[in-house]
Design a protein around this motif. Structure first.
Motif, PDB file in Angstrom:
ATOM      1  N   GLN A   1       0.807  -1.212   0.000  1.00 45.91           N
ATOM      2  CA  GLN A   1       0.000   0.000   0.000  1.00 45.91           C
ATOM      3  C   GLN A   1       0.844   1.267   0.000  1.00 45.91           C
ATOM      4  N   CYS A   2       0.211   2.346  -0.494  1.00 49.14           N
ATOM      5  CA  CYS A   2       0.868   3.640  -0.495  1.00 49.14           C
ATOM      6  C   CYS A   2      -0.118   4.623   0.124  1.00 49.14           C
ATOM      7  N   ASN A   3       0.354   5.360   1.144  1.00 50.82           N
ATOM      8  CA  ASN A   3      -0.556   6.283   1.839  1.00 50.82           C
ATOM      9  C   ASN A   3      -0.255   7.749   1.500  1.00 50.82           C
ATOM     10  N   GLY A   4       0.520   7.942   0.426  1.00 51.51           N
ATOM     11  CA  GLY A   4       0.991   9.297   0.097  1.00 51.51           C
ATOM     12  C   GLY A   4      -0.107  10.293  -0.220  1.00 51.51           C
ATOM     13  N   ALA A   5      -1.237   9.795  -0.732  1.00 52.13           N
ATOM     14  CA  ALA A   5      -2.295  10.738  -1.132  1.00 52.13           C
ATOM     15  C   ALA A   5      -2.825  11.510   0.073  1.00 52.13           C
ATOM     16  N   MET A   6      -2.771  10.899   1.237  1.00 50.29           N
ATOM     17  CA  MET A   6      -3.262  11.575   2.444  1.00 50.29           C
ATOM     18  C   MET A   6      -2.388  12.787   2.778  1.00 50.29           C
ATOM     19  N   SER A   7      -1.059  12.601   2.713  1.00 44.85           N
ATOM     20  CA  SER A   7      -0.176  13.745   2.984  1.00 44.85           C
ATOM     21  C   SER A   7      -0.269  14.749   1.843  1.00 44.85           C
ATOM     22  N   ALA A   8      -0.431  14.240   0.621  1.00 40.04           N
ATOM     23  CA  ALA A   8      -0.513  15.127  -0.543  1.00 40.04           C
ATOM     24  C   ALA A   8      -1.706  16.054  -0.428  1.00 40.04           C
ATOM     25  N   ALA A   9      -2.778  15.538   0.176  1.00 36.60           N
ATOM     26  CA  ALA A   9      -4.006  16.330   0.288  1.00 36.60           C
ATOM     27  C   ALA A   9      -3.723  17.636   1.010  1.00 36.60           C
TER      28      ALA A   9
END
Ligand code: ARG
Length: 590
Positions: free
Chosen positions: A40-48
């Motif tokens: 999994q990659c959770n980067g979109a949450m920080s990107a938001a």
């Protein structure tokens, strides 16, 4: 460096940059929920937060941009914006085959042979080794092995404590006990005896006696200090006696360390740098880095933004004796001269962290370590405590000697083997040899499974058990796979590394085995053998359930049987490699 997670992170990182966001957001990890996704990659949450956009939208944009590749078979967005990834079974199967065939489990090296000096063990001459030196020895040995595996030329340096006040205490005590010995006659010009007049057993009695006397009597303490200064200044008889003490101590240390499977490349001590000290201090004084302070020479190392007081590092006391910090600084000079290491790593009791803070600051301030690319690293280790939460002692309340501790492990291991009906058909010699390995594995694994800086409780019953997260459990699993493979070979069945078939039955085990490289990189980056311990335990548990659920030798289908045998071999290979990196030996049978 490369591993499946690194390759996946590259792919996602590029997709993030394609939509104008930082590459680092693409970091891919093994999923916390294997039932939902493999990676999994959770980067979109920080990107938001950066892009002020809905994370699910970002995640969907990222997925759109992922370039053509043969790794990913499935990628989708879940929940708040998690990107879940599934990789192709064929890729998994190929990677497992490469790990099985390559000598070092196909790990790409982190370094191309850069020198790293690891300073650990640090026992003292004339005092017997105690459990306080145990943690440093065990952790340091493991870090050395892990760094070597990752491509560094890691050198273990024991850095003997052979130049401090304890030397003067013992010399002056011997002078009181045996005033007629030639070592104490300042006019004596002949040769001194070749044989040591004292044994390690003598020293073990003399040091505590001398130390007690010095605590109780100021004049006696002065005598010890004077002897230390004279020894350091080169008084002939003292040096000759000191040499004997060093030799008998080293002999006993070598025995202890061999029993622990701990080995050093460099047997230097504090005394080895004696000649470097005077010119080093002279330069420091000339350049005004070191200053006079009430007759002593010190390097001020405090900084304006210090939260707590950092006292100056003392180079010479007012009586002219050199200190622990002086020898440590000069040792950095020596190590740079001899090895030009990329890093010097100190594995020492956490309670010495202020000392190392002072030494490192002094080394930077005086330009001993000028380059930014040279690192001085302190890996503080917590204490091994008794059940009362205080540093571990004998039942009588004394300091537990290392030798006695190792013997205790062996005894308990023998009892455990017989409880578990193991090693039954063996001769006494063989049984003892196995008990040695099991006992040491128990002690080492109990230590290494903790983060180095944490304290832990020494519990011989728990650590020697064949169940649970223990060294003996891992040895038992490794030996069990060994004998399974022998049995298979006897029946004419061999593993087929190139034919590993990843299916619903073996995918869990396969995915864990794929993590080996990431775990090793993590252990190097964080200086944390405990990460490797956790991993080996997970492999052993996963294997155990695999073994319980599926047929292996008794499997009728040839291709499935060979594939499963290959998974068994890779599990064994990783367990053996991992245990070796922890400094733990695996018996052939049990
Ligand atoms: N001999 C010291 C002690 O027993 C440990 C040495 C640690 N290494 C160092 N470079 N100071 O506490």
């Amino acid at each position: 460096m490369s591993s499946l997670t690194i390759e996946l992170s590259d792919l996602l990182g590029k997709a993030f940059t394609d939509i104008g966001l930082p590459e680092s957001l693409g970091e891919v990890r093994i999923s916390d929920r294997p039932d939902l996704a493999q990676f999994q990659c959770n980067g979109a949450m920080s990107a938001a937060k950066i892009a002020r956009k809905n994370p699910r939208m970002i995640a969907n944009e990222v997925i759109e941009k992922i370039s053509e590749n043969n790794l990913i078979t499935n990628i989708d967005v879940e929940g708040a914006g998690f990107i879940n990834i599934k990789v192709s079974d064929e890729v998994i199967s190929n990677m497992l085959a490469q790990m099985l065939e390559a000598e070092n489990c196909n790990l790409s090296k982190i370094s191309d042979g850069a020198n790293v000096v690891i300073d650990y063990g640090g026992p003292n001459v004339a005092k017997s080794m105690h459990v306080g030196h145990l943690r440093s020895s065990i952790i340091g040995e493991s870090l050395k092995r892990i760094f070597r595996f990752a491509g560094y030329n890691a050198l273990g340096d024991i850095h003997l404590g052979d130049w401090g006040t304890q030397m003067g205490m013992v010399i002056s005590e011997l002078e009181i006990m045996y005033p007629d010995w030639p070592y104490f006659d300042e006019n004596y010009e002949g040769d001194y005896p070749k044989e040591s007049p004292i044994t390690i057993e003598d020293l073990e009695k003399i040091y505590p006696k001398a130390s007690k006397a010095c605590k109780e009597d100021e004049a006696r303490k002065e005598k010890a200090k004077k002897a230390t200064v004279e020894l350091q200044a080169g008084r002939r008889g003292y040096r000759a006696l000191w040499r004997h003490m060093v030799n008998v101590s080293i002999e006993s240390m070598k025995r202890n360390f061999a029993a622990l499977n701990v080995h050093f490349d460099i047997w230097n001590g504090e005394s080895s740098v004696h000649e470097l000290i005077a010119p080093m201090v002279e330069e420091m004084v000339n350049k005004k880095w070191a200053v006079d302070s009430e007759g002593a020479i010190v390097i001020p190392v405090a900084k304006n933004d210090d939260k707590k007081e950092i006292p100056p590092l003392i180079l010479y006391k007012s009586d002219g004796a050199v200190m622990y910090g002086t020898t440590d600084l000069a040792t950095i000079v020596e190590r740079i001269r001899d090895y030009n290491p990329e890093k010097i790593i100190y594995v020492v009791d956490q309670r010495q962290n202020l000392h190392f803070e002072q030494v490192f600051r002094a080394a930077h301030k005086c330009g001993i370590v000028p380059d930014d690319d040279k690192e001085l690293i302190f890996v503080g280790n917590g204490t091994m405590n008794g059940k009362d939460g205080k540093p571990f002692k004998t039942r009588e309340g004394g300091v537990m000697r290392l030798e006695d501790l190792i013997a205790m492990g062996r005894e308990k291991a023998l009892a455990r083997l017989s409880e578990a009906n193991l090693a039954e058909d063996m001769s006494d010699d063989e049984k003892n040899e196995i008990a040695d390995m099991v006992g040491v594995a128990a002690i080492k694994f109990a230590d290494l499974q903790n983060n180095p800086v944490s304290d832990y409780i020494f519990d011989i019953d728990r650590m020697t058990a064949f169940e649970g997260k223990t060294g003996p459990y891992l040895l038992y699993q490794a030996v069990r796979i060994k004998s399974l493979l022998v049995k298979a070979a006897d029946a004419g069945f061999t593993p087929d590394p190139t034919g590993i078939m990843v299916s619903d039955e073996d995918r869990d085990l396969a995915l864990i085995l794929l993590q080996f490289q990431d775990i090793l990189y993590g252990a190097v980056r964080n200086l944390a053998p405990n990460l490797l311990c956790d991993y080996l335990y997970r492999i052993a548990q996963e294997f155990s359930s695999f073994y319980a659920k599926y047929h292996i030798i008794s499997e009728k289908n040839d291709a499935i049987r060979s594939s499963r045998l290959a998974l068994c071999s890779l599990t064994l290979k990783q367990l053996k490699t991992g245990l070796d990196l922890l400094g733990i030996r695996v018996p052939d049978r049990m």
